[in-house]
Design an enzyme around this catalytic site. Structure first.
Site, PDB file in Angstrom:
ATOM      1  N   GLU A  51       6.324 -56.995 -48.280  1.00 17.61           N
ATOM      2  CA  GLU A  51       5.494 -56.072 -47.754  1.00 17.61           C
ATOM      3  C   GLU A  51       4.633 -55.169 -48.655  1.00 17.61           C
ATOM      4  OE1 GLU A  51       8.982 -57.174 -44.980  1.00 17.61           O
ATOM      5  OE2 GLU A  51       8.685 -56.539 -47.078  1.00 17.61           O
ATOM      6  N   PHE A 113      20.232 -51.372 -35.575  1.00 22.24           N
ATOM      7  CA  PHE A 113      19.915 -52.230 -36.772  1.00 22.24           C
ATOM      8  C   PHE A 113      18.600 -52.184 -37.298  1.00 22.24           C
ATOM      9  CE2 PHE A 113      18.752 -56.682 -38.000  1.00 22.24           C
ATOM     10  CZ  PHE A 113      19.328 -56.900 -39.010  1.00 22.24           C
ATOM     11  N   GLN A 114      18.085 -52.225 -38.232  1.00 18.71           N
ATOM     12  CA  GLN A 114      16.793 -51.931 -38.863  1.00 18.71           C
ATOM     13  C   GLN A 114      16.001 -50.892 -38.441  1.00 18.71           C
ATOM     14  OE1 GLN A 114      14.972 -56.036 -38.883  1.00 18.71           O
ATOM     15  NE2 GLN A 114      15.855 -56.422 -40.979  1.00 18.71           N
ATOM     16  N   LYS A 163       9.700 -51.821 -30.268  1.00 17.43           N
ATOM     17  CA  LYS A 163       9.456 -53.184 -29.573  1.00 17.43           C
ATOM     18  C   LYS A 163       9.160 -53.310 -28.099  1.00 17.43           C
ATOM     19  CE  LYS A 163      11.670 -57.666 -30.080  1.00 17.43           C
ATOM     20  NZ  LYS A 163      12.886 -58.616 -30.492  1.00 17.43           N
ATOM     21  N   MET A 464       3.309 -48.148 -72.530  1.00 16.75           N
ATOM     22  CA  MET A 464       2.727 -46.558 -72.388  1.00 16.75           C
ATOM     23  C   MET A 464       3.998 -45.742 -72.575  1.00 16.75           C
ATOM     24  SD  MET A 464       0.389 -44.803 -72.129  1.00 16.75           S
ATOM     25  CE  MET A 464      -1.166 -45.480 -71.417  1.00 16.75           C
TER      26      MET A 464
END
Length: 550
Positions: A51, A113-114, A163, A464
């Protein structure tokens, strides 16, 4: 007509003229993905490997095209994986709409969940965000999201959709999108015109707002009329041609000495679409200490935030410059421009063309390439060398993470740019440290036949940070030297890409030509010296004109 939430999402994208989105599916967005399947004849979904890569791809697409980039992710970890990309877009004022799924309304707040509060997480790094809890609010929220993302100072907007909202139905009527119309600047404070008229040594600091506004031609015309030298921030690079006689290069911590010294010598500094970031101004109180200051910006919150100014104009940069052009007289600041040219002769960047250094490689890539090439970087030494040495002639050809400094930005952004411009060459300049962060997106580029040319400046180090340890920490190289030896050529070929290696200057042109001629994604492993540092560099606590120049 009645549509469910997933159908409304797709229809709103159609209204907004969206034909490409980047993303990764999951349970909370499965209904939206089902509608994507039904509409694949006109709406393309680009599946990335992660993602974060999708967010950077939407960002690169937006920077290259000027359109709103769109990214779609599921709930929980899918949504949180977008956050770095959203923050990157926020810091650099990039228009983006991020659509996330979430658990059902009944599951919210129960550690389901999630489930994650992506609304709360992203609040500090978006222009606005929405949690849609009523199906009737979905279309208005999406329409507003696009309007907010592209209007005024652009930026990312997030729309979070539970959802069950994607399956509920409501009445839907198509709307014609309201695209932002540039409003004319109605008033110019007389002090602005007075300071421009009186200035003998004017200098323009051009930032990303010039490019976002499409104001490059207006800026050039304004600079030529008032006879001002022009320095660019990292985000402004490309708004003035590299070879224009008024252009002095980039400015700030790793800016050109010409720009950094000139800022200290000018009597009027005109900031145009720049926000006076800490990397630009250096030591507070010592920046352009001898100059009166004007600030032109679309965001009134930026005026007097970091640097106090003597006058300002708020509005779209292109409109400001077009309004000012007939109001200012043609000036002759020949002595000032002669002084600039002397500084140019005394402080030009030099490098040994017989050594395989990053500047040497960049110059040859540019010489063998085209002004139409889009160059994307990651973050680090290679990014600063690119800003200094690559001869950008046009806007929207240099894509880089400036404000957030996101390592791993480059490949996702290159995918977005290449998707938008199939006929242009996209060149990615990266370091071995940055490349490792998101090189899984090579799979995305190969799958979609996007022939990105990736040049890895391989110094076996986090260059760097190592440079800081070298200059300010007595060579205590903590966690910055790599003792591994990744076979990038073998890796590239195993992914279906082409791989090449450059070990000396004698191989340089031939390999660049081979990479450019290949129809595939190419990874070019450039073996460069580990101990090379980027100069100039402003030490901590110093003014920018006090930079270390070698």
């Amino acid at each position: 007509m009645k549509l469910n939430g997933a159908q409304i999402v797709i229809e709103c994208l159609r209204e907004q003229g969206v034909d490409t989105i980047f993303g990764y599916p999951g349970a909370a967005t499965i209904n939206i993905y089902d509608e994507l399947y039904r509409n694949e004849d006109w709406l393309t979904h680009v599946l990335t490997s992660h993602e974060q890569g999708a967010a950077h791809a939407a960002d690169g697409y937006a920077r290259a095209t000027g359109k709103v980039g769109v990214v779609l992710a599921t709930s929980g970890p899918g949504a949180t994986n977008l956050v770095t990309g959203i923050a990157t877009a926020y810091m650099d004022s990039v228009p983006m709409v991020a659509i996330t799924g979430n658990v059902t309304l009944a599951q919210l707040g129960k550690d389901s969940f999630q489930e994650v509060d992506i609304f709360g997480i992203t609040t500090p790094v978006v222009k606005h965000n929405y949690m849609v809890k009523d199906i009737r609010e979905l279309a208005p929220a999406l329409r507003e999201a696009f309007q907010i993302a592209r209007s005024g100072r652009p930026g990312p907007v997030l729309v979070d959709i539970p959802k069950d909202i994607t399956v509920e139905e409501t009445e839907y009527a198509p709307h014609r999108p309201v695209f932002d119309v540039k409003r004319p600047v109605e008033h110019i404070d007389p002090v602005v015109l007075e300071l421009i008229r009186e200035a003998k040594k004017p200098m323009i600091l051009a930032g990303g707002g010039v490019i976002r506004s499409g104001a490059s031609r207006s800026l050039q015309a304004f600079a030529e009329k008032v006879q001002a030298a022009v320095a660019c921030t990292l985000m402004g690079i490309g708004c003035m041609p590299y070879d224009h006689p008024l252009y002095t290069g980039n400015i700030g911590m790793h800016g050109s000495m010409i720009s950094n010294i000139s800022i200290n010598e000018c009597d009027l500094l005109i900031s145009v679409g720049a926000r006076f970031s800490d990397r630009v101004i250096g030591k507070e109180g010592s920046f352009a200490a001898n100059a009166r200051k004007l600030h032109f910006d679309i965001d009134p919150a930026e005026v007097n935030k970091n640097v106090l100014v003597d006058g300002h104009v708020v509005g779209d940069i292109d409109e400001i410059l077009k309004t000012l052009l007939p109001l200012v007289e043609q000036k002759d600041n020949s002595p000032w421009l002669a002084q600039i040219n002397e500084l140019r002769l005394e402080n030009s960047h030099t490098y040994d063309e017989d050594v395989l250094s990053v500047p040497t490689i960049l110059k040859r890539i540019a010489a063998l390439g085209s002004p139409e090439d889009i160059v994307v970087t990651d973050v680090g030494q290679h990014q600063m060398w690119t800003a200094q040495h690559y001869p950008f002639m046009k806007p929207n050809k240099f894509l880089t993470s400036g404000g957030l400094g996101t390592m791993g930005y480059g490949l996702g952004a290159a995918i977005g740019a290449q998707w938008a411009f199939r006929e242009n060459r996209v060149v990615m300049i990266t370091g071995d440290g940055s490349f490792r962060m998101n090189f899984n997106e090579i799979i995305t580029a190969v799958r979609n036949k996007l022939p990105i040319k990736i040049f890895v400046m391989n110094n076996y180090a986090l260059g760097m940070v190592r440079q800081w340890q070298n200059l300010f920490y007595d060579d205590r190289f903590s966690a910055t030297n790599f003792d591994d030896d990744i076979d990038y050529v073998g890796f590239a070929r195993s992914m279906g890409a082409d791989g090449f290696v450059i070990r000396n200057v004698g191989e340089l042109d031939d390999v660049v030509r081979q990479a450019f001629a290949s129809p595939k994604v190419c990874v070019v492993n450039c073996i460069v010296e580990q101990g090379s540092n980027v100069y100039p560099m402003v030490p901590p606590g110093k003014a920018i004109h006090e930079a270390i120049s070698k």
